[in-house]
Each structure stands twice: as C-alpha cells, then as structure tokens.
Design an enzyme around this catalytic site. Structure first.
Site, PDB file in Angstrom:
ATOM      1  N   LYS A 136       0.846  -1.194   0.000  1.00 34.51           N
ATOM      2  CA  LYS A 136       0.000   0.000   0.000  1.00 34.51           C
ATOM      3  C   LYS A 136       0.879   1.241   0.000  1.00 34.51           C
ATOM      4  CE  LYS A 136      -2.134   1.722   3.725  1.00 34.51           C
ATOM      5  NZ  LYS A 136      -1.956   3.217   3.697  1.00 34.51           N
ATOM      6  N   ASP A 166      -3.325   4.279  -2.160  1.00 31.20           N
ATOM      7  CA  ASP A 166      -4.280   4.711  -1.141  1.00 31.20           C
ATOM      8  C   ASP A 166      -4.314   6.243  -1.072  1.00 31.20           C
ATOM      9  OD1 ASP A 166      -5.912   4.878   1.096  1.00 31.20           O
ATOM     10  OD2 ASP A 166      -4.286   4.468   2.516  1.00 31.20           O
ATOM     11  N   LEU A 167      -5.027   6.852  -2.029  1.00 29.71           N
ATOM     12  CA  LEU A 167      -5.122   8.311  -2.081  1.00 29.71           C
ATOM     13  C   LEU A 167      -6.509   8.830  -1.712  1.00 29.71           C
ATOM     14  CD1 LEU A 167      -3.063   9.143  -5.313  1.00 29.71           C
ATOM     15  CD2 LEU A 167      -2.276   8.952  -2.940  1.00 29.71           C
ATOM     16  N   LYS A 168      -7.480   7.943  -1.610  1.00 25.78           N
ATOM     17  CA  LYS A 168      -8.835   8.308  -1.163  1.00 25.78           C
ATOM     18  C   LYS A 168      -9.377   9.520  -1.930  1.00 25.78           C
ATOM     19  CE  LYS A 168      -7.856   6.684   3.553  1.00 25.78           C
ATOM     20  NZ  LYS A 168      -6.384   6.561   3.454  1.00 25.78           N
ATOM     21  N   ASP A 217     -13.556  14.576  -4.768  1.00 26.45           N
ATOM     22  CA  ASP A 217     -13.666  15.845  -5.479  1.00 26.45           C
ATOM     23  C   ASP A 217     -14.956  15.809  -6.275  1.00 26.45           C
ATOM     24  OD1 ASP A 217     -12.934  18.322  -6.877  1.00 26.45           O
ATOM     25  OD2 ASP A 217     -10.874  17.851  -6.290  1.00 26.45           O
ATOM     26  N   THR A 248     -10.835   4.367   9.878  1.00 21.24           N
ATOM     27  CA  THR A 248     -10.727   3.594  11.119  1.00 21.24           C
ATOM     28  C   THR A 248     -10.131   4.399  12.266  1.00 21.24           C
ATOM     29  OG1 THR A 248      -8.653   2.654  10.273  1.00 21.24           O
ATOM     30  CG2 THR A 248     -10.644   1.324  10.032  1.00 21.24           C
ATOM     31  N   ARG A 286       2.641  -0.635  10.877  1.00 27.89           N
ATOM     32  CA  ARG A 286       3.609  -0.570  11.973  1.00 27.89           C
ATOM     33  C   ARG A 286       4.007  -1.921  12.562  1.00 27.89           C
ATOM     34  NH1 ARG A 286       0.901   4.848  14.364  1.00 27.89           N
ATOM     35  NH2 ARG A 286      -0.726   4.057  13.024  1.00 27.89           N
TER      36      ARG A 286
END
Length: 230
Positions: free
Chosen positions: A32, A59-61, A64, A118, A208
């Site tokens: 990711k 993962d840029l979400k 617009d 989340t 992590r």
C-alpha cells in the site's frame, strides 16, 4: 485473505529496503502506497515497486467533483496500479463516473470506496456524518455496490454485515489490523487476524506491526502462516 503491507516509513530508501527485504513474498502480498510516499516519491517509486513484482494499492482516497475524480482515476489506471480507493461520501454520481471512465481500459484496477476512516471514534464520526458508524457504513456500502465498484474500505467490525447486504464477492479491505494484538497507535477500531477471518475480510492492511519489527521478514512470514491456518 490477502495481506497488504503499508509502506509508511519516513523515506523512499527505507520503504524500498523493506520491499526488497520481504521480496520473496511479492506473489503473496500487496503493498500500500499512501499520500506521504506518493507525494514525496511519485510515479518512479511506483514503477520500482512494480518491477519487484508486487501488486500495488494506491491509497489516495480521491474526493472531489465527479469529473475531477474520473480524470484522476484515468491517470491512475494508466500507471498500471492494481487497486485504488475513493471516498464513498463523494456520492453515487462521482463513483459511477469513475467506473465509467476506467471501463474503457482493457485491464482496470480494482476500485474500493472508503466508508469510515478507522481512526474515527463513533462520536467523532457522528458529528460529521450525522449517524453512527455501523449504520452509515452500511448505507455507504449499499451505494458503493450499486455504483459498480469492487468493494469498500471498512473496519473488520463492519465487513461481514456489509457482505450480507451486498454480495459475498464484494471486497472488504480493512486497515487497523494488529495481527497479534500489537499497540493500536492512532487507530480506534482495530482487530486481529482471527477477527478478520471471522468477519470474512478479503484484504488486511498491516503497517507498523511489520515495519517497526526488528525482523520484518520474519513478521511477514508469521502473518502469512497465520492466514493459512483454518
């Protein structure tokens, strides 16, 4: 269930080092790439990861107006990305426009929509969206499904019910995974592998717990082994 490793380290060199260190599992895991890495390292970084044999989740979400989102989705598709995401709250028109625009490609990426981040607590979410997470996430998921997307980004705790109201083939990808009960950090709605399996999750995202481990390769091996257990 697929494992997706988040490349969230402070530098391109550190991320590439990690990708190479776990490279023998490139056929079994996804990587990711989020805002920080993409803004800093750009398309060249993506191509380097692809050359190592990985599937890439960008993962840029996207969020617009519909045409701008569709323009961005088209450019992402041209990069050879394997999966990317947008915000479900951008609305049905925007989601349908994105899917229409990339449908012309012979091979298009998977497209997921974010239901609820989340990192949100229920109270924080409700202040913005006007309803509880479990209710609104399901509403979003229905709209995403009917808009023709491949799935949603949600927490483990919404996954099973979302499949029940859409389809078992509707993909759920869940961030905030702590495989063996590691510290939650800035995530509010976390879960372990056992819970992810019970809730029929398709992709788990782990960051992590892998890249902060003294032996990331060994940690990946351990997670993959756990995923294969009945």
């Amino acid at each position: 269930m697929k494992l997706c490793i988040a490349l969230d380290l402070p530098s391109k060199e550190e991320n590439l080092k990690l990708a190479k260190e776990i490279g023998e599992y490139a056929n079994d895991i996804w990587l990711k790439v989020g805002f920080r890495s993409y803004i800093r390292d750009g398309n060249e970084f993506i191509f380097k990861l692809k050359n190592l044999g990985y599937n890439i989740f960008l993962d840029l979400k996207l969020y617009d107006i519909p045409n701008t989102m569709a323009d961005a989705a088209e450019e992402i598709t041209k990069l050879g990305i394997d999966m990317f995401n947008i915000h479900a709250s951008a609305g049905e028109k925007a989601m349908k426009e994105v899917m229409k625009r990339i449908s012309k490609f012979e091979k298009r990426p998977l497209v997921l929509a974010v239901t609820a981040l989340t990192s949100f607590s229920n109270d924080e979410f409700k202040k913005i969206y006007g309803n509880d997470i479990d209710i609104k996430a399901k509403e979003f998921a229905k709209t995403v499904f009917h808009s023709g997307l491949d799935g949603v980004v949600c927490s483990v705790w919404e996954s099973k019910e979302i499949k029940n109201i859409t389809s078992n083939n509707f993909i759920t990808l869940t961030p905030g995974i702590r495989p063996f009960g590691e510290d939650a950090g800035d995530q509010k709605r976390v879960a372990d592998i056992k819970a992810a399996k019970e809730n029929k999750v398709n992709f788990i995202v782990v960051g992590r717990p892998v890249y902060q481990d003294k032996n990331p390769k060994q940690k990946v091996e351990k997670i993959l082994k756990k995923l294969k257990e009945n």
